[in-house]
Design an enzyme around this catalytic site. Structure first.
Site, PDB file in Angstrom:
ATOM      1  NE  ARG A  73      12.829  -1.188 -22.916  1.00 20.67           N
ATOM      2  CZ  ARG A  73      11.526  -1.378 -23.535  1.00 20.67           C
ATOM      3  NH1 ARG A  73      11.457  -1.380 -24.390  1.00 20.67           N
ATOM      4  NH2 ARG A  73      11.222  -0.253 -22.633  1.00 20.67           N
ATOM      5  CE1 TYR A 215      22.412   4.285 -24.689  1.00 17.58           C
ATOM      6  CE2 TYR A 215      20.237   2.684 -23.596  1.00 17.58           C
ATOM      7  CZ  TYR A 215      21.717   3.748 -23.744  1.00 17.58           C
ATOM      8  OH  TYR A 215      21.569   5.097 -22.955  1.00 17.58           O
ATOM      9  CE  LYS A 224      13.463  -3.561 -19.047  1.00 18.46           C
ATOM     10  NZ  LYS A 224      12.549  -3.116 -17.877  1.00 18.46           N
ATOM     11  CG  HIS A 244       9.028  -4.160 -16.137  1.00 14.17           C
ATOM     12  ND1 HIS A 244       8.000  -3.345 -17.319  1.00 14.17           N
ATOM     13  CD2 HIS A 244       9.886  -4.128 -16.091  1.00 14.17           C
ATOM     14  CE1 HIS A 244       8.596  -2.088 -17.372  1.00 14.17           C
ATOM     15  NE2 HIS A 244      10.297  -2.442 -15.971  1.00 14.17           N
ATOM     16  CB  SER A 266       9.678   1.374 -19.147  1.00 15.00           C
ATOM     17  OG  SER A 266       9.655  -0.004 -19.651  1.00 15.00           O
ATOM     18  CB  CYS A 268       5.363   5.080 -14.535  1.00  9.92           C
ATOM     19  SG  CYS A 268       4.980   5.604 -15.440  1.00  9.92           S
ATOM     20  CG  ASP A 291      13.844  -3.022 -14.458  1.00  9.11           C
ATOM     21  OD1 ASP A 291      12.695  -2.283 -14.756  1.00  9.11           O
ATOM     22  OD2 ASP A 291      13.922  -3.528 -15.848  1.00  9.11           O
ATOM     23  NE  ARG A 387      17.558   3.565 -19.413  1.00  9.43           N
ATOM     24  CZ  ARG A 387      16.989   2.829 -19.242  1.00  9.43           C
ATOM     25  NH1 ARG A 387      17.072   1.945 -18.549  1.00  9.43           N
ATOM     26  NH2 ARG A 387      15.762   2.959 -19.380  1.00  9.43           N
TER      27      ARG A 387
END
Ligand code: OXD
Ligand code: MN
Length: 608
Positions: A73, A215, A224, A244, A266, A268, A291, A387
């Site tokens: 991102r 991407y 998102k 989130h 993100s 974690c 997510d 990913r």
């Protein structure tokens, strides 16, 4: 189906306009069928863009290498183009929407020449659920179409629900690489240079315009862009929450179940927690989502959550049968891999997969790569943000109710991040406003220097929404406070702050994490039931030293350290929030939060 047959006039008109502007060679509707998915996949394999993976090792699997400029991102190219800069707030990039649309219209002009334009009708959430929302993505990337078919519910049944005048979010995407007569991508990932990439959101008109990147979150616009940035604005306007957060279900040995949502920044470990395999006997954890959570109040006053997604777009490196067996089983087949290394026999490999690399690999930059374990500085074979895209239905721990259109009633909300010091293993907010305060101060240690930020420092990421809130973050805090005012405390979820990432001064982990986190979930479960052993402290409600079952390797001293109130550490935290964090939100910082900070400081000073 041809797009002229679409019954929704406004949608047809929008497609006409985009076709006229972008000038594609062809227009195709993503109908959601397996036949269409398979044919897109074989076209991409034939053109050299996709690699077909080993029939038996990864049935139905394909892999891609992106352009090295297009691997994650791009937050500094992501815009919230609300009518005013004030509405976007201090934490978002803003450009005047008229100016941005002019710039982007120029870029879109002819940008799909030589390519097929795909129209993807998709539902975020079970089709027809009253919590779900419909989006339509127009894209010139077949990679995006196939990923969207895993990550969302795509197809003609969505057009049926939309009918002739239903509401949908317009999501326009182009890789930004028109082809001239006879030109082809020659198997290379198409995208535009960084300074031409725009990931733009127009909150008032609920539109998303993305250009130049193929991407992940830049291009799969349901995730998102729609489910967080645009949905957070819709949720504010309609009185619900778009967050989130992962969602999990936990069942006690007595068969009692609770649902937990958790927001961590993100990287974690949200996916790991959502798919956790408990180490405590007879407790069960199942997955609803990893997510994003959309949460609305039901007629009974409780907060119900759905996972708006249908797949996982997980970070591959570090995922192994040890760290996350359920993720490894989810991606066994019918999955898409991006920027992982490829073995000679067309399987995937990544750092932390749990076994050494086979003798020779192709790395994500498409070069030959031989593991050199003696060389700590060897560049990784897979990109750190490589990913897997895997269908949620393939996850062995998926809960039977994961697609319930009514959602699941949330009992507890967890906040957390990577905090090597100060923040204890778990503490509970005294009430809703205190919980909102905990969400507002979430921070996480920067682990890689990649983000232009100093590794080892704490980056505040309130509610883990810093890159994803589509409006002024101060107003977002106020929205959370208002939810507490309009709904009874007895119905609201209990709020907790967890931290699996405590370290000793010499850098040793104090808590083993992963499956052992089930011990903390058990305490959370009991705290929701009012049966947990607790103690009041200056920072909130905490477990007594014997309240949490101890895993092997965690000594009495470790546990005391994990559950200590570090008074000086928290006073430093208070001053950091007072000086560096809360002032950003100016007049929009809710008075309730300023008050909570004063209360915490007073409590700590008394404990000194
Ligand atoms: C994600 C992220 O990819 O949060 O989920 O960055
Ligand atoms: Mn995320």
């Amino acid at each position: 189906m041809k797009y002229h047959e679409i019954k929704h006039e406004n949608l047809k008109k929008w497609i006409d306009e985009v076709v006229a502007l972008t000038k594609p060679e062809d227009v195709v509707i993503a109908d959601g069928s397996k036949a269409q998915y398979d044919s897109l996949v074989s076209d991409m394999i034939e053109s050299g863009l996709a690699i077909k993976l080993h029939e038996e090792k990864k049935p139905g699997g394909i892999a891609f290498f992106s352009d090295p400029s297009d691997v994650a991102r791009v937050e500094n190219r992501t815009y919230i183009a609300s009518a005013t800069k004030e509405a976007a707030g201090p934490t978002n990039n803003w450009i005047d929407p008229t100016e941005l649309k002019t710039t982007m219209t120029d870029l879109y002009d002819g940008c799909m020449k030589g390519r097929t334009l795909y129209v993807i009708p998709f539902s975020m959430g079970p089709v027809g659920s009253n919590i779900a929302k419909i989006g339509v993505e127009i894209t010139d990337s077949p990679y995006v179409v196939t990923n969207m078919m895993i990550m969302t519910r795509v197809g003609l049944r969505v057009l049926d629900v939309l009918g002739s005048d239903g509401e949908y979010v317009q999501c326009l995407h182009s890789v930004g690489k028109p082809l001239s007569e006879g030109e082809s991508d020659e198997g290379k990932w198409p995208c535009a240079p960084l300074d031409k990439k725009y990931i733009s959101h127009f909150p008032e008109t609920r539109q998303i315009w993305s250009y130049g990147s193929g991407y992940g979150g830049n291009a799969l616009l349901g995730k998102k862009c729609l489910a967080l940035r645009i949905a957070s604005v819709i949720a504010r306007d309609e009185g619900w929450l778009a967050e989130h957060m992962l969602i999990l279900k936990i069942t006690s040995p007595a068969g009692k179940k609770k649902y937990v949502a958790a927001a961590f920044p993100s990287a974690c470990g949200k996916t790991n927690l959502a798919m956790l395999v408990p180490t405590i006997k007879d407790w069960k954890v199942e997955t609803i989502g990893d997510d994003i959570a959309w949460m609305k109040f039901g007629a009974d006053g409780k907060l119900y959550a759905i996972n708006p997604e249908a797949g996982f777009f997980g970070v591959a490196p570090g995922t192994s049968l040890d760290s996350n067996p359920n993720a490894m089983h989810s991606l066994k087949e019918n999955s898409i891999f991006t920027n992982c290394a490829i073995t000679k026999d067309n399987d995937v490999w990544w750092e932390g997969i749990g076994y050494d690399a086979p003798s020779e690999l192709i790395d994500w930059k498409e070069n030959k790569w031989i593991q050199d374990k003696g060389n700590k500085d060897q560049a990784p074979a897979s990109h750190p943000n490589a990913r897997f895209t895997a269908p949620a239905s393939q996850c062995p721990s998926i809960a039977s109710e994961w697609e319930d259109p009514n959602g699941v009633p949330i009992d507890a909300i967890l906040f957390g991040g990577r905090r090597p010091h100060t923040v204890p293993l778990v503490h509970q907010a005294r009430d809703w406003n205190h919980g909102v305060f905990l969400g507002s101060i979430v921070g996480s240690e920067i682990t890689a220097a990649a983000l232009d930020l100093k590794a080892g420092t704490i980056r505040r990421d309130p509610f883990a929404m810093l890159p994803f809130c589509g409006y002024h973050m101060g107003e977002y805090f106020q929205h959370w406070i208002n939810i507490g005012k309009t709904h009874g405390q007895e119905n609201l979820p209990k709020i907790f702050y967890v931290n699996w990432f405590r370290k000793t001064d010499s850098g040793k982990w104090l808590w083993p994490g992963f499956g052992e986190n089930s011990r903390v979930l058990k305490w959370v479960f009991e705290a929701c039931d009012g049966t947990a052993k607790t103690v009041d402290t200056p920072i909130g409600v905490m477990p007594t030293l014997d309240a949490i079952d101890r895993p092997d390797g965690v000594s009495d001293e470790d546990m005391a350290e994990l559950l200590k109130v570090d008074v000086q550490g928290w006073l430093d935290e208070v001053s950091d929030i007072r000086v560096n964090h809360y002032p950003k939100f100016g007049q929009k910082l809710p008075v309730e939060l300023a008050h909570m900070l004063d209360v915490m400081e007073k409590n700590l000073s008394l404990a000194k």
